[in-house]
Motif scaffolding. Sequence first.
Motif, PDB file in Angstrom:
ATOM      1  N   LEU A 361       0.822  -1.211   0.000  1.00  0.00           N
ATOM      2  CA  LEU A 361       0.000   0.000   0.000  1.00  0.00           C
ATOM      3  C   LEU A 361       0.856   1.261   0.000  1.00  0.00           C
ATOM      4  CD1 LEU A 361      -2.795   1.247   0.123  1.00  0.00           C
ATOM      5  CD2 LEU A 361      -2.806   0.878   2.606  1.00  0.00           C
ATOM      6  N   VAL A 362       1.893   1.276   0.824  1.00  0.00           N
ATOM      7  CA  VAL A 362       2.789   2.438   0.880  1.00  0.00           C
ATOM      8  C   VAL A 362       3.495   2.645  -0.457  1.00  0.00           C
ATOM      9  CG1 VAL A 362       4.895   3.347   1.923  1.00  0.00           C
ATOM     10  CG2 VAL A 362       3.110   2.392   3.376  1.00  0.00           C
ATOM     11  N   ALA A 363       3.976   1.560  -1.056  1.00  0.00           N
ATOM     12  CA  ALA A 363       4.656   1.667  -2.354  1.00  0.00           C
ATOM     13  C   ALA A 363       3.709   2.202  -3.422  1.00  0.00           C
ATOM     14  CB  ALA A 363       5.198   0.299  -2.769  1.00  0.00           C
ATOM     15  N   MET A 364       2.468   1.714  -3.417  1.00  0.00           N
ATOM     16  CA  MET A 364       1.478   2.170  -4.389  1.00  0.00           C
ATOM     17  C   MET A 364       1.167   3.649  -4.207  1.00  0.00           C
ATOM     18  SD  MET A 364      -1.000  -1.109  -3.891  1.00  0.00           S
ATOM     19  CE  MET A 364      -2.456  -0.369  -4.614  1.00  0.00           C
ATOM     20  N   LYS A 365       0.935   4.055  -2.966  1.00  0.00           N
ATOM     21  CA  LYS A 365       0.566   5.449  -2.682  1.00  0.00           C
ATOM     22  C   LYS A 365       1.697   6.400  -3.078  1.00  0.00           C
ATOM     23  CE  LYS A 365      -2.124   8.637  -0.659  1.00  0.00           C
ATOM     24  NZ  LYS A 365      -2.905   8.566   0.572  1.00  0.00           N
ATOM     25  N   THR A 366       2.925   6.001  -2.793  1.00  0.00           N
ATOM     26  CA  THR A 366       4.080   6.833  -3.157  1.00  0.00           C
ATOM     27  C   THR A 366       4.176   6.977  -4.671  1.00  0.00           C
ATOM     28  OG1 THR A 366       5.235   6.014  -1.189  1.00  0.00           O
ATOM     29  CG2 THR A 366       6.564   7.122  -2.871  1.00  0.00           C
ATOM     30  N   MET A 367       3.943   5.884  -5.382  1.00  0.00           N
ATOM     31  CA  MET A 367       4.025   5.911  -6.845  1.00  0.00           C
ATOM     32  C   MET A 367       2.961   6.827  -7.454  1.00  0.00           C
ATOM     33  SD  MET A 367       3.569   2.757  -9.536  1.00  0.00           S
ATOM     34  CE  MET A 367       5.191   2.372 -10.154  1.00  0.00           C
ATOM     35  N   VAL A 368       1.716   6.694  -7.000  1.00  0.00           N
ATOM     36  CA  VAL A 368       0.652   7.487  -7.625  1.00  0.00           C
ATOM     37  C   VAL A 368       0.776   8.970  -7.271  1.00  0.00           C
ATOM     38  CG1 VAL A 368      -0.972   5.583  -7.884  1.00  0.00           C
ATOM     39  CG2 VAL A 368      -1.004   6.925  -5.769  1.00  0.00           C
ATOM     40  N   TYR A 369       1.329   9.268  -6.104  1.00  0.00           N
ATOM     41  CA  TYR A 369       1.562  10.674  -5.764  1.00  0.00           C
ATOM     42  C   TYR A 369       2.537  11.294  -6.762  1.00  0.00           C
ATOM     43  CZ  TYR A 369      -0.386  13.211  -1.808  1.00  0.00           C
ATOM     44  OH  TYR A 369      -1.194  13.982  -1.015  1.00  0.00           O
ATOM     45  N   THR A 381       3.302  10.877 -19.328  1.00  0.00           N
ATOM     46  CA  THR A 381       3.326  10.162 -20.601  1.00  0.00           C
ATOM     47  C   THR A 381       2.460   8.910 -20.499  1.00  0.00           C
ATOM     48  OG1 THR A 381       5.242   8.807 -19.984  1.00  0.00           O
ATOM     49  CG2 THR A 381       5.691  10.946 -21.033  1.00  0.00           C
ATOM     50  N   ASP A 382       2.193   8.299 -21.635  1.00  0.00           N
ATOM     51  CA  ASP A 382       1.433   7.050 -21.636  1.00  0.00           C
ATOM     52  C   ASP A 382       2.119   5.990 -20.780  1.00  0.00           C
ATOM     53  OD1 ASP A 382      -0.553   8.003 -23.310  1.00  0.00           O
ATOM     54  OD2 ASP A 382       0.452   7.358 -25.138  1.00  0.00           O
ATOM     55  N   GLU A 383       3.446   5.912 -20.906  1.00  0.00           N
ATOM     56  CA  GLU A 383       4.160   4.877 -20.168  1.00  0.00           C
ATOM     57  C   GLU A 383       4.156   5.123 -18.661  1.00  0.00           C
ATOM     58  OE1 GLU A 383       7.272   7.349 -22.544  1.00  0.00           O
ATOM     59  OE2 GLU A 383       5.313   6.413 -22.877  1.00  0.00           O
ATOM     60  N   HIS A 384       4.147   6.404 -18.246  1.00  0.00           N
ATOM     61  CA  HIS A 384       4.033   6.699 -16.823  1.00  0.00           C
ATOM     62  C   HIS A 384       2.715   6.158 -16.272  1.00  0.00           C
ATOM     63  CE1 HIS A 384       6.836  10.408 -17.388  1.00  0.00           C
ATOM     64  NE2 HIS A 384       7.524   9.363 -16.975  1.00  0.00           N
ATOM     65  N   ALA A 385       1.633   6.504 -16.959  1.00  0.00           N
ATOM     66  CA  ALA A 385       0.303   6.070 -16.515  1.00  0.00           C
ATOM     67  C   ALA A 385       0.177   4.548 -16.573  1.00  0.00           C
ATOM     68  CB  ALA A 385      -0.770   6.729 -17.368  1.00  0.00           C
ATOM     69  N   SER A 386       0.728   3.944 -17.621  1.00  0.00           N
ATOM     70  CA  SER A 386       0.615   2.491 -17.786  1.00  0.00           C
ATOM     71  C   SER A 386       1.379   1.730 -16.712  1.00  0.00           C
ATOM     72  CB  SER A 386       1.116   2.074 -19.174  1.00  0.00           C
ATOM     73  OG  SER A 386       0.221   2.509 -20.175  1.00  0.00           O
ATOM     74  N   LEU A 387       2.571   2.213 -16.361  1.00  0.00           N
ATOM     75  CA  LEU A 387       3.349   1.531 -15.321  1.00  0.00           C
ATOM     76  C   LEU A 387       2.606   1.569 -13.987  1.00  0.00           C
ATOM     77  CD1 LEU A 387       5.950   0.054 -14.532  1.00  0.00           C
ATOM     78  CD2 LEU A 387       6.958   2.288 -13.987  1.00  0.00           C
ATOM     79  N   ALA A 388       2.025   2.705 -13.665  1.00  0.00           N
ATOM     80  CA  ALA A 388       1.271   2.822 -12.418  1.00  0.00           C
ATOM     81  C   ALA A 388       0.054   1.905 -12.427  1.00  0.00           C
ATOM     82  CB  ALA A 388       0.841   4.269 -12.186  1.00  0.00           C
ATOM     83  N   LYS A 389      -0.639   1.836 -13.577  1.00  0.00           N
ATOM     84  CA  LYS A 389      -1.813   0.960 -13.681  1.00  0.00           C
ATOM     85  C   LYS A 389      -1.403  -0.511 -13.500  1.00  0.00           C
ATOM     86  CE  LYS A 389      -5.896  -0.735 -14.930  1.00  0.00           C
ATOM     87  NZ  LYS A 389      -5.668  -2.125 -15.238  1.00  0.00           N
TER      88      LYS A 389
END
Length: 453
Positions: A361-369, A381-389
């Motif tokens: 959860l912490v890793a996910m929250k840090t990434m999306v921030y 970029t598309d790749e930024h959004a795709s990696l997070a997804k």
Amino acid sequence: MQLFSKIKNVIHLMKEVDFNQLSEISKKIDISKIMKTVGELDEKQLDGMMKMLTERGKKGQHQLPPIDGDFYDMDLKLTQEQRDIQMRVRNFMENEIQPIANDYWKKAEFPHEIIPKMAELNICGVAYEGYGCPNLPFVMEGIIAEELARVDVSISTFFGVHSGLAMGSIYLCGSEEQKQEWLPKMQKMELIGAFGLTEPNVGSAVSGGMETTCRIENDEWVLNGQKKWIGNAAFADVTIIWARDETSDKVKGFLLRKGTPGFTTEKIEDKMALRTVQNAIITLKECRIKETDRLQNANSFRDTAKVLRMTRAGVAWQAVGCARGAYENALKYTKKREQFGKPIASFQLVQNHLVEMLSNLVAMKTMVYRLSELQDQGLLTDEHASLAKVFCSMRTRDVVSHAREVMGGNGILLEYNVARFVADAEAIYSYEGTKEINTLIVGRAITGYSAFV
């Protein structure tokens, strides 16, 4: 109002100190300065002070820490205005949605009565400029998605389709006249939107294999084809439809008004996830649309992709909310559930599950921030959004699995508020691009080679 109430409670508790104590304390500290400082505390700091004051004298009792999935305090990065919006959304979800979420999910029905109450939050199109929209940083769009999904992923999906995909299509691809006609009323939730891209025979490959077609005929566009999995479509006032031009082979977007001849919807039944969301199959049969209802700035799939890039970031945040809801409910359960004479939260193996959940959860929250920071800086970029997804939807699956496990057999019962998250995580994993498609988008960016076929 809530903050003011908490300040009053703190003052009331401090007044319980007797006069002699107060006199002695005043010799050591500046009480007026303390009261000024109390007035400047944020929600979380006030909660901490309240806890400290109400627990004095309880020596020997084991005081448990609060249940909070924001372990690294990422929300402290928010301004007071942003924090207030977050708390309004959280209170709405906990007070209005939590009590009815399981019932509507079980019935596979949508609680239409919540829409006017939700409209009062003033959160639709939160990052858009003009048309009655708040025009706040994109990070707030993420925070809102997280708070909604933390209680009910279905309500978060309903909102994301309306505010993100439908309003976003008009905001990014519509003419000024179209924006003026639709966005103010959609922002107030007087009109509800849907977004029709996915089809029965094509999902991830829709950019090159779209079967829904459009052709110009006597100053009207004629649409034929089908769309599937279209959230809100069963009752939406306007549905964005994407179709391939028979002449140019380019993808175009259209505003289909509710009740348009040749436009029919059929609700999809028997879903195992997002049951509250009213998904539908749309059938278009010689459906005639005026040129004025064609999205004037949507002339290829690249324009469609602009919308998806923006909303895919929101889905990553939604995954965080789903994981957080599962984690917090599971943690609460383990503190109350007793086996062998003590809470199962005190067992080593249970704590291992909880820490694994929290780590994800912490890793996910840090990434999306960071993702939203890039979006606010115009660097997304598309790749930024795709990696997070990819990452967040995968880790959410892992979190809900651990949450279900620490609850034993009760983990599959709706009443314990984790079973919904387990099921709904499967939908998040698939929509807005599957793991495989989003992986190939990132793979192309880092290698320079496209592996798409």
